[in-house]
Scaffold this active site. Structure first.
Site, PDB file in Angstrom:
ATOM      1  CE  LYS A  83      42.552  66.066  34.387  1.00  0.00           C
ATOM      2  NZ  LYS A  83      43.103  64.687  34.231  1.00  0.00           N
ATOM      3  CD  GLU A 105      33.718  70.400  36.463  1.00  0.00           C
ATOM      4  OE1 GLU A 105      34.629  69.713  35.965  1.00  0.00           O
ATOM      5  OE2 GLU A 105      33.280  71.420  35.927  1.00  0.00           O
ATOM      6  CB  SER A 371      47.869  61.600  29.535  1.00  0.00           C
ATOM      7  OG  SER A 371      47.427  60.418  30.180  1.00  0.00           O
TER       8      SER A 371
HETATM    9  C1  LIG Z   1      42.468  63.638  33.559  1.00  0.00           C
HETATM   10  C2  LIG Z   1      43.413  62.718  32.927  1.00  0.00           C
HETATM   11  C3  LIG Z   1      43.095  62.043  31.726  1.00  0.00           C
HETATM   12  C4  LIG Z   1      41.748  62.126  31.076  1.00  0.00           C
HETATM   13  O1  LIG Z   1      41.392  63.377  30.610  1.00  0.00           O
HETATM   14  P1  LIG Z   1      41.385  63.747  29.079  1.00  0.00           P
HETATM   15  O2  LIG Z   1      40.679  65.043  29.042  1.00  0.00           O
HETATM   16  O3  LIG Z   1      40.682  62.674  28.327  1.00  0.00           O
HETATM   17  O4  LIG Z   1      42.803  63.867  28.647  1.00  0.00           O
HETATM   18  C5  LIG Z   1      44.065  61.251  31.150  1.00  0.00           C
HETATM   19  N1  LIG Z   1      45.277  61.086  31.725  1.00  0.00           N
HETATM   20  C6  LIG Z   1      45.612  61.703  32.880  1.00  0.00           C
HETATM   21  C7  LIG Z   1      46.961  61.471  33.448  1.00  0.00           C
HETATM   22  C8  LIG Z   1      44.695  62.539  33.507  1.00  0.00           C
HETATM   23  O5  LIG Z   1      45.036  63.126  34.663  1.00  0.00           O
END
Ligand SMILES: *Cc1c(COP(=O)(O)O)cnc(C)c1O
Length: 386
Positions: A83, A105, A371
């Protein structure tokens, strides 16, 4: 620029915001051309956030599934997830536009923390709207945001969750649009937000492509990413989408089951509708009301999805499928034990999908976008699994 991806996307916002969106689009075009802005973004990505993140061949996990699985380690980025790429980028863009104030938000609090982090670094006033229920559920993230200097505003209207927080943020933006940038946290919202978020997250795909060529000598067979709003997925897919032989797979939260209200598998189970200023697949009940969503991972708990994903689904370039809560929880434990890497529950959906479909990945080269890291999820896993 075209505000649509096929029929999806667009700008379904009050008239008062149309000018702000046009101003944002113009600034974004200039920002992309501006060498100094690009240099700054690269500088902070490298020296502050810790890019490039590694592409790691997970040998034990690979042996287990019978494929060659590489993990793109966004979990190693500062604050523990992808993020920050987007919040750093958008705050630099806001500064470029002369804005003094950032609003955002947040539901689970992850985007709020990433926004407050970048705002602290770049000396921006930061206000984060959060539903009262979410503030209670995600108290540690509220403390983090406050520590980072953000003003967290408790929203006590409506559902008291993400939906009401978005409405309040939009209301603030309408009122303060001269001084304020609304920092949207995923590849969602009215155009040009999906394009801006993709641009800042595309660093994941660029790096992954270069790294797989260095380590593997050729492109992967498949790239797998979890999909909430779709920003980490569109970020990594963007590096491979033009290579038609590379299979792209987006994994949604199947939740407890695919019964309405028990999942957040928007692309798998939804139909087109408008939410947050854009037309995209949307989970709705029989009356067209936005459905309740559920996932064991708060970050995937969103009833819509970025409009470009809807387009990529309809044209078949990306395959979307689900991973259920149980499968994601198993994957969370499996990767931790096997590789010494605790994946975020969101990312565990992508890992879980590979485990569940290991037959079709046999002997193939697969990149999974990891992610984020899962330390934040220990409480919920313990609560469910003991
Ligand atoms: C917020 C988040 C997501 C989901 O958000 P996307 O916009 O779909 O990437 C996925 N993995 C993690 C670790 C997150 O914090």
């Amino acid at each position: 620029m075209n505000a649509y991806y096929g029929i999806y996307g667009g700008q379904f916002v009050p008239e008062t915001l149309m000018r702000a969106l046009r101003e944002l689009e113009d600034a974004f075009v200039q920002f992309k051309k501006n060498k100094e802005s690009k240099r700054k973004f690269q500088y902070y990505l490298k020296n502050y956030a810790g890019r490039p993140t590694p592409l790691y061949l997970a040998e034990n996990f690979s042996n287990y599934v019978g494929a060659q699985v590489y993990l793109k380690r966004e979990d190693l980025l500062h604050t523990g997830a992808h993020k920050l790429n987007n919040t750093l980028g958008q705050i630099l863009l806001a500064k470029f536009m002369g804005k003094k104030r950032i609003i955002a938000e947040t539901g689970a609090g992850q985007h709020g923390v990433a926004t407050a982090t970048a705002a602290a670094l770049l000396n921006m006033e930061c206000v984060v709207y959060m539903g009262k229920k979410d503030m209670e559920r995600q108290a540690p993230n509220v403390d983090r945001m406050k520590l980072l200097g953000a003003n967290v505003v408790c929203v006590e209207k409506g559902s008291m969750t993400l939906k009401s927080a978005i409405n309040e943020a939009l209301r603030d933006w309408v009122k303060n649009v001269q001084t304020t940038h609304y920092l949207i946290g995923s590849a969602v919202g009215p155009y040009p937000f999906p394009e801006i978020v993709k641009y800042f997250q595309s660093v994941i795909g660029k790096e992954a492509k270069k790294q797989i060529m260095e380590q593997n000598g050729k492109l992967p067979d498949s790239v797998v990413a979890c999909v909430g709003g779709g920003s980490n997925a569109i970020g990594i897919f963007s590096g491979f989408v033009k290579y038609k032989d590379v299979e792209l797979i987006g994994v949604e939260a199947g939740g407890e089951s695919l019964e309405l209200g028990k999942h957040s598998a928007t692309l798998t189970m939804g139909r087109p509708g408008i939410l947050h200023g854009a037309l995209s697949y949307l989970l709705q009940d029989e009356y067209g009301q936005v459905a309740n969503v559920h996932s064991v991972s708060a970050g995937l708990d969103y009833p819509s999805v970025g409009p470009e994903h809807s387009y990529l689904k309809d044209n078949g370039r990306v395959k979307y499928d689900v991973c259920f809560d149980n499968e994601a929880l198993d994957a969370f434990k499996l990767l931790s034990k096997m590789e010494g890497i605790i994946p975020a529950l969101e990312s565990s959906h992508a890992i879980g999908y590979v485990v569940e479909h290991k037959d079709r990945f046999k002997n193939r080269v697969v990149i999974v976008n990891l992610s984020g890291r899962g330390d934040k999820d220990l409480g919920i896993v313990k609560q469910i699994r003991g």
